[in-house]
Design a protein around this motif. Structure first.
Motif, PDB file in Angstrom:
ATOM      1  N   MET A   1       0.518  38.198   7.504  1.00 29.31           N
ATOM      2  CA  MET A   1       1.448  37.145   7.104  1.00 29.31           C
ATOM      3  C   MET A   1       2.150  36.638   8.343  1.00 29.31           C
ATOM      4  O   MET A   1       3.085  37.258   8.823  1.00 29.31           O
ATOM      5  CB  MET A   1       2.490  37.730   6.173  1.00 29.31           C
ATOM      6  CG  MET A   1       1.892  38.115   4.863  1.00 29.31           C
ATOM      7  SD  MET A   1       3.203  38.461   3.721  1.00 29.31           S
ATOM      8  CE  MET A   1       2.239  39.052   2.369  1.00 29.31           C
ATOM      9  N   THR A   2       1.671  35.565   8.848  1.00 28.48           N
ATOM     10  CA  THR A   2       2.234  35.100  10.104  1.00 28.48           C
ATOM     11  C   THR A   2       2.942  33.761   9.954  1.00 28.48           C
ATOM     12  O   THR A   2       3.667  33.363  10.824  1.00 28.48           O
ATOM     13  CB  THR A   2       1.131  34.952  11.153  1.00 28.48           C
ATOM     14  OG1 THR A   2       0.095  34.188  10.571  1.00 28.48           O
ATOM     15  CG2 THR A   2       0.583  36.282  11.577  1.00 28.48           C
TER      16      THR A   2
ATOM     17  N   ALA B   1      -2.108  44.913  -0.406  1.00 26.54           N
ATOM     18  CA  ALA B   1      -3.496  44.435  -0.546  1.00 26.54           C
ATOM     19  C   ALA B   1      -3.788  43.354   0.500  1.00 26.54           C
ATOM     20  O   ALA B   1      -4.871  43.317   1.092  1.00 26.54           O
ATOM     21  CB  ALA B   1      -3.727  43.895  -1.956  1.00 26.54           C
ATOM     22  N   HIS B   2      -2.812  42.485   0.726  1.00 26.97           N
ATOM     23  CA  HIS B   2      -2.950  41.407   1.717  1.00 26.97           C
ATOM     24  C   HIS B   2      -3.233  41.987   3.102  1.00 26.97           C
ATOM     25  O   HIS B   2      -4.184  41.589   3.781  1.00 26.97           O
ATOM     26  CB  HIS B   2      -1.659  40.580   1.713  1.00 26.97           C
ATOM     27  CG  HIS B   2      -1.637  39.435   2.688  1.00 26.97           C
ATOM     28  ND1 HIS B   2      -1.463  38.134   2.289  1.00 26.97           N
ATOM     29  CD2 HIS B   2      -1.755  39.393   4.042  1.00 26.97           C
ATOM     30  CE1 HIS B   2      -1.484  37.342   3.358  1.00 26.97           C
ATOM     31  NE2 HIS B   2      -1.655  38.083   4.440  1.00 26.97           N
ATOM     32  N   GLU B   3      -2.420  42.951   3.505  1.00 25.08           N
ATOM     33  CA  GLU B   3      -2.593  43.506   4.853  1.00 25.08           C
ATOM     34  C   GLU B   3      -3.881  44.318   4.960  1.00 25.08           C
ATOM     35  O   GLU B   3      -4.566  44.273   5.980  1.00 25.08           O
ATOM     36  CB  GLU B   3      -1.377  44.333   5.269  1.00 25.08           C
ATOM     37  CG  GLU B   3      -0.055  43.554   5.290  1.00 25.08           C
ATOM     38  CD  GLU B   3      -0.111  42.227   6.060  1.00 25.08           C
ATOM     39  OE1 GLU B   3      -0.969  42.077   6.959  1.00 25.08           O
ATOM     40  OE2 GLU B   3       0.713  41.343   5.748  1.00 25.08           O
TER      41      GLU B   3
ATOM     42  N   ALA C   1      -6.575  43.727   3.320  1.00 26.55           N
ATOM     43  CA  ALA C   1      -7.674  42.743   3.370  1.00 26.55           C
ATOM     44  C   ALA C   1      -7.868  42.218   4.795  1.00 26.55           C
ATOM     45  O   ALA C   1      -8.977  41.830   5.173  1.00 26.55           O
ATOM     46  CB  ALA C   1      -7.393  41.589   2.404  1.00 26.55           C
ATOM     47  N   HIS C   2      -6.792  42.231   5.585  1.00 33.11           N
ATOM     48  CA  HIS C   2      -6.913  41.803   6.988  1.00 33.11           C
ATOM     49  C   HIS C   2      -7.785  42.763   7.801  1.00 33.11           C
ATOM     50  O   HIS C   2      -8.253  42.405   8.877  1.00 33.11           O
ATOM     51  CB  HIS C   2      -5.538  41.684   7.646  1.00 33.11           C
ATOM     52  CG  HIS C   2      -4.862  40.362   7.390  1.00 33.11           C
ATOM     53  ND1 HIS C   2      -5.524  39.162   7.460  1.00 33.11           N
ATOM     54  CD2 HIS C   2      -3.574  40.063   7.073  1.00 33.11           C
ATOM     55  CE1 HIS C   2      -4.672  38.178   7.188  1.00 33.11           C
ATOM     56  NE2 HIS C   2      -3.486  38.698   6.942  1.00 33.11           N
ATOM     57  N   LEU C   3      -7.992  43.968   7.324  1.00 31.72           N
ATOM     58  CA  LEU C   3      -8.901  44.890   8.019  1.00 31.72           C
ATOM     59  C   LEU C   3     -10.310  44.302   8.010  1.00 31.72           C
ATOM     60  O   LEU C   3     -11.081  44.492   8.951  1.00 31.72           O
ATOM     61  CB  LEU C   3      -8.920  46.264   7.340  1.00 31.72           C
ATOM     62  CG  LEU C   3      -7.618  47.069   7.348  1.00 31.72           C
ATOM     63  CD1 LEU C   3      -7.795  48.327   6.515  1.00 31.72           C
ATOM     64  CD2 LEU C   3      -7.215  47.417   8.779  1.00 31.72           C
TER      65      LEU C   3
ATOM     66  N   ASN D   1      -7.695  36.773   9.406  1.00 37.88           N
ATOM     67  CA  ASN D   1      -7.375  35.343   9.335  1.00 37.88           C
ATOM     68  C   ASN D   1      -6.975  35.043   7.896  1.00 37.88           C
ATOM     69  O   ASN D   1      -6.910  35.950   7.063  1.00 37.88           O
ATOM     70  CB  ASN D   1      -8.598  34.509   9.746  1.00 37.88           C
ATOM     71  CG  ASN D   1      -9.812  34.879   8.916  1.00 37.88           C
ATOM     72  OD1 ASN D   1      -9.733  35.024   7.695  1.00 37.88           O
ATOM     73  ND2 ASN D   1     -10.956  35.047   9.574  1.00 37.88           N
ATOM     74  N   HIS D   2      -6.681  33.800   7.608  1.00 35.69           N
ATOM     75  CA  HIS D   2      -6.350  33.420   6.234  1.00 35.69           C
ATOM     76  C   HIS D   2      -7.383  32.431   5.704  1.00 35.69           C
ATOM     77  O   HIS D   2      -7.051  31.416   5.097  1.00 35.69           O
ATOM     78  CB  HIS D   2      -4.931  32.841   6.156  1.00 35.69           C
ATOM     79  CG  HIS D   2      -3.862  33.863   6.409  1.00 35.69           C
ATOM     80  ND1 HIS D   2      -2.836  33.695   7.290  1.00 35.69           N
ATOM     81  CD2 HIS D   2      -3.677  35.095   5.889  1.00 35.69           C
ATOM     82  CE1 HIS D   2      -2.067  34.780   7.306  1.00 35.69           C
ATOM     83  NE2 HIS D   2      -2.556  35.646   6.456  1.00 35.69           N
ATOM     84  N   SER D   3      -8.637  32.744   5.951  1.00 35.61           N
ATOM     85  CA  SER D   3      -9.737  31.878   5.515  1.00 35.61           C
ATOM     86  C   SER D   3      -9.977  32.071   4.011  1.00 35.61           C
ATOM     87  O   SER D   3      -9.479  33.029   3.415  1.00 35.61           O
ATOM     88  CB  SER D   3     -10.996  32.265   6.282  1.00 35.61           C
ATOM     89  OG  SER D   3     -11.340  33.597   5.931  1.00 35.61           O
TER      90      SER D   3
ATOM     91  N   GLY E   1     -12.500  33.213   2.679  1.00 32.59           N
ATOM     92  CA  GLY E   1     -13.123  34.541   2.537  1.00 32.59           C
ATOM     93  C   GLY E   1     -12.080  35.641   2.475  1.00 32.59           C
ATOM     94  O   GLY E   1     -12.214  36.613   1.713  1.00 32.59           O
ATOM     95  N   PHE E   2     -11.029  35.478   3.282  1.00 30.33           N
ATOM     96  CA  PHE E   2      -9.940  36.452   3.267  1.00 30.33           C
ATOM     97  C   PHE E   2      -9.286  36.503   1.886  1.00 30.33           C
ATOM     98  O   PHE E   2      -9.094  37.565   1.291  1.00 30.33           O
ATOM     99  CB  PHE E   2      -8.897  36.114   4.340  1.00 30.33           C
ATOM    100  CG  PHE E   2      -7.588  36.823   4.140  1.00 30.33           C
ATOM    101  CD1 PHE E   2      -7.443  38.157   4.516  1.00 30.33           C
ATOM    102  CD2 PHE E   2      -6.519  36.174   3.535  1.00 30.33           C
ATOM    103  CE1 PHE E   2      -6.237  38.821   4.303  1.00 30.33           C
ATOM    104  CE2 PHE E   2      -5.314  36.834   3.323  1.00 30.33           C
ATOM    105  CZ  PHE E   2      -5.177  38.156   3.707  1.00 30.33           C
ATOM    106  N   TRP E   3      -8.958  35.293   1.362  1.00 33.81           N
ATOM    107  CA  TRP E   3      -8.274  35.246   0.060  1.00 33.81           C
ATOM    108  C   TRP E   3      -9.181  35.783  -1.049  1.00 33.81           C
ATOM    109  O   TRP E   3      -8.685  36.369  -2.028  1.00 33.81           O
ATOM    110  CB  TRP E   3      -7.802  33.822  -0.245  1.00 33.81           C
ATOM    111  CG  TRP E   3      -6.671  33.420   0.662  1.00 33.81           C
ATOM    112  CD1 TRP E   3      -6.710  32.470   1.638  1.00 33.81           C
ATOM    113  CD2 TRP E   3      -5.353  33.992   0.715  1.00 33.81           C
ATOM    114  NE1 TRP E   3      -5.492  32.416   2.290  1.00 33.81           N
ATOM    115  CE2 TRP E   3      -4.643  33.333   1.746  1.00 33.81           C
ATOM    116  CE3 TRP E   3      -4.711  35.000  -0.009  1.00 33.81           C
ATOM    117  CZ2 TRP E   3      -3.323  33.648   2.072  1.00 33.81           C
ATOM    118  CZ3 TRP E   3      -3.395  35.311   0.314  1.00 33.81           C
ATOM    119  CH2 TRP E   3      -2.714  34.640   1.338  1.00 33.81           C
TER     120      TRP E   3
HETATM  121 ZN   LIG Z   1      -1.811  37.570   6.434  1.00 33.88          ZN
END
Ligand SMILES: [Zn+2]
Length: 246
Positions: free
Chosen positions: A1-2, A204-206, A208-210, A214-216, A218-220
């Motif tokens: 979350m940037t 879950a958000h963080e 998923a960053h593993l 990014n926030h593409s 695919g990430f979501w």
């Molecule tokens: Zn994030």
């Protein structure tokens, strides 16, 4: 979350103006732009104006929109939550896992903190010393945060077929969590104050960053896989942003 962290970087100068008989605080950001921008967001009233526009012109623009500003600020105050009590005495309220608990402070030989459905009971040798009580509860909340988030990190990481990553607590004012390129996750201790479902979204958000730093789309999609219906939780989390600043 940037995203929020980036926004926080554009901090303005705090000023006050009389609007419709009210003393209103706002943040003035001098920006490279042509017009005066007025908005009420999670940080309150922010005005962005070109460097060359004098204060009286800015305040005239605010006065023109005084009614809209007053209405928006009312809504903003309604969303704002206090995270920690101002007075660390019996009767104060403190948010714990999304529930306002009433503080009950007692004098005792040993220090301890215990939460039940309604109360946060603090026993302390210096029960009258608010700073001691504050420190004791602060330490307890951090322990509580680690106890709550650690198994959830393991759970979500396992869903991605990964080992549990290193997790550390943070006290960041700008974000609930972060993940770096080394796969280390930092989670805000204030997650212990959020409703568990919202804390789960952050975790879950963080995690998923593993998989994707990014926030593409695919990430979501990965977040959605870990936590179906995450979008509603993400929206709800915005109402608690003020906790980070409190
Ligand atoms: Zn994030």
């Amino acid at each position: 979350m940037t995203r929020r962290a980036a926004r926080g970087a554009a901090a303005g100068v705090a000023r006050r103006v009389a609007l419709a008989g009210l003393d209103v605080e706002y943040s003035l950001v001098r920006a490279r732009r042509r017009t005066i921008g007025i908005e009420v967001d999670l940080d309150g009233l922010t005005v962005r104006a070109p460097r060359w526009v004098p204060i009286r012109e800015i305040e005239a623009a605010l006065k023109e929109r005084a009614r809209w500003i007053a209405k928006s600020l009312d809504a903003w105050r309604g969303r704002r939550r206090e995270s920690l009590p101002r007075e660390w005495r019996s009767g104060a309220t403190i948010l714990h896992r999304g529930v306002d608990l009433t503080l009950a402070v007692h004098c005792s030989a040993d220090a301890s903190v215990r939460a039940d459905l309604f109360h946060l009971t603090v026993s302390h040798p210096l029960a009258d010393d608010e700073s001691q009580v504050a420190r004791c509860v602060g330490a307890w909340l951090r322990d509580e945060a680690m106890r709550l988030v650690a198994p959830r990190v393991t759970h979500f990481a396992a869903r991605l077929g990964r080992a549990t990553p290193p997790v550390r607590l943070s006290g960041a004012r700008s974000e609930w969590g972060s993940c770096n390129h080394r796969g280390e996750i930092r989670l805000n201790w204030r997650l212990a104050q959020l409703p568990p479902a919202l804390a789960d979204y952050v975790i879950a958000h963080e995690v998923a960053h593993l998989a994707q730093l990014n926030h593409s789309p695919g990430f979501w999609a990965t977040v959605e896989l870990l936590l179906p219906g995450h979008a509603a939780l993400r929206r709800e989390l915005r109402e608690f942003t003020a906790l980070l600043h409190a």
